[in-house]
Design an enzyme around this catalytic site. Structure first.
Site, PDB file in Angstrom:
ATOM      1  CG  ASP A  11       3.006  -0.233  -0.108  1.00 20.69           C
ATOM      2  OD1 ASP A  11       2.887  -0.117  -1.003  1.00 20.69           O
ATOM      3  OD2 ASP A  11       3.917  -1.279   0.644  1.00 20.69           O
ATOM      4  CG  ASP A 130      10.649  -3.901  -8.780  1.00 22.41           C
ATOM      5  OD1 ASP A 130      10.491  -2.643  -8.691  1.00 22.41           O
ATOM      6  OD2 ASP A 130       9.342  -4.856  -7.970  1.00 22.41           O
TER       7      ASP A 130
END
Lengths: 258, 211
Positions: A11, A130
């Site tokens: 990330d 997701d």
């Protein structure tokens, strides 16, 4: 024989690796180029950068990170986060990314995936999904999953399996599937979800969300039927190295690149 | 000077960066005059066969490419840059290629059984690391173990009529041609620029290749 892929994910926010630590929020976890080099040397099969720079911050920093990484790392690099147009994709590919991950923008405007794959080729379009379980039977077994946006907070009403099939039809080259029920829990991938999507598609599926142990990686490949496994924290906090993960998978009869 | 031909088919920078990292002087070029000066020529390519062929033709660079090939100078095709060397591609209709190697470029079937789980089918595209068996000794394979993994991303593969030109083979449901070679030509279906140390080694050998 084809090897199953292990993909560490970083990330990246404003040019730095960040990690969410429970109850503490985000902590700085170093230089992404340095981390990418280490994973490359350890034998990672691909790398993924997820750019979580907020839209009002300087978004060009990711281009610099990608460019510096591509000068030193010669394995496939996927970059996701905030990609909304073919112009965004072109900038990342020109900087040295090999694939881009499209997530929210595909939900808001599915045709974007068609436009992107016809311009750049399916091989560089990864659609990130997701998904969250929305229906279970009386024994608690999952029956149905839906697509969520905004980090799992906003339901879209889209059925996850149907959505994945539609994204394949629109030219996605690969699906990065994250279970929002498992993400960050270290309880392992959502295996029924992974299996349902992997069985419904002819394109490769990358399992993501929930890895806590090396066994979780093997389960995602065996029981989940995924073609690749993505993990962040177990590698990033050096709980396990890539060679350890590969040695373990090999001991479980999974073909990996050594 | 090594020239990577720029005919509007992406992925040029990664090829150039990989060549630079093994010490080569590299230029990405869309100028015929520059391409004619190249000691070594690289034809990359991603996307659809017909698009790539059309772009390459429209670029006006084909005469310079032919001149290089006919002069016997080293030439490397990568991925669709390999496929274009065949006589025809079967992606979105049948389209002519450069016909340097006789044979078609065909699609993997989507109903090939997965050897690890017979109840499932192999995914197409063939995407990921696969082992390449070297079917002939070649200067570009030097010091690379037979069976080394290389990175592939493709749904189509070339089928040369002449088995002598096959330089490497891989298995994905069926055995398929992963590399071809003849005289000053070498081409790979896999991406050496994304295949870590073995890929870099192959590129390094290419930069030193004097066929």
């Amino acid at each position: 024989m084809m090897a199953k892929r292990i993909i560490p994910c970083l990330d990246v926010r404003a040019g730095r690796v960040v990690k969410g630590v429970q109850f503490e929020g985000l902590v700085d976890a170093g230089d992404p180029v340095e981390a990418a080099r280490r994973y490359d040397e350890e034998g990672a099969d691909e790398l993924t950068f997820l750019d979580i720079t907020a839209s009002h911050e300087n978004r060009d920093t990711i281009l610099d990170v990608v460019s510096r990484t591509a000068e030193q790392v010669f394995i496939p690099l996927t970059v996701g986060g905030g990609i909304r147009s073919n112009a965004d994709i072109r900038r990342l590919l020109n900087a040295g990314a090999d694939k881009v991950g499209i997530n929210t923008a595909a939900v808001f405007r599915p045709e974007f995936v068609q436009e992107a794959s016809s311009q750049f080729g399916s091989q560089c379009i990864v659609v990130a999904i997701d998904a969250k379980c929305v229906e279970r039977n009386s024994e608690g077994l999952p029956l149905r999953w839906e697509i969520y946006t905004h980090g799992g907070r906003k339901p879209t009403g889209l059925d996850a399996v149907q959505w994945a099939q539609r994204m394949q039809a629109y030219g996605a080259g690969e699906i990065l599937l994250t279970s929002m029920d498992r993400d960050g829990t270290k309880q392992g991938y959502d295996l029924p979800l992974t299996r349902a999507i992997a069985d419904a598609l002819t394109i490769p599926v990358i399992a993501s969300g929930g890895v806590g142990t090396l066994q979780d990686l093997a389960d995602g490949l065996h029981q989940g039927g995924a073609d690749a496994v993505l993990a962040a924290s177990i590698f990033h906090f050096r709980q396990h190295s890539i060679p350890e993960a590969k040695a373990y998978l090999r001991s479980r009869g999974i073909n990996v690149r050594l | 000077m090594i020239i990577v031909i720029d005919y509007g088919s992406g992925n040029l920078r990664s090829v150039a960066k990989a060549l630079e990292s093994v010490g080569a002087r590299v230029r990405i070029s869309q100028q015929a005059e520059e391409i004619k000066q190249a000691s070594h020529l690289v034809l990359p390519g991603v996307g659809a066969f017909a698009d790539c062929h059309r772009n390459l033709t429209a670029s006006g660079l084909l005469p310079a490419l032919w001149q290089h090939v006919e002069a016997g100078k080293p030439f490397l095709g990568i991925c669709v840059g390999m496929q274009l060397l065949f006589s025809e591609g079967h992606e979105f209709g049948i389209h002519p290629g450069l016909n340097l190697f006789a044979g078609p470029v065909i699609r993997f079937a989507t109903d090939m059984a997965d050897p690890e789980d017979g109840t499932r089918h192999l995914k197409v595209p063939h995407m990921g690391w696969n082992q390449v068996q070297q079917t002939q000794s070649h200067p570009l394979w030097r010091d690379i173990p037979d069976g080394a993994h290389f990175y592939f991303v493709h749904s189509y593969h070339g089928c040369p009529q002449d088995p002598q030109v096959v330089a490497g083979r891989a298995d994905y449901g069926i055995p398929f041609t992963a590399a071809i070679a003849r005289d000053n030509l070498f081409a790979t279906q896999f991406h050496p620029e994304k295949s870590q140390r073995h890929g870099l080694r192959l590129l390094h050998h290419f930069t030193e290749w004097r066929p």
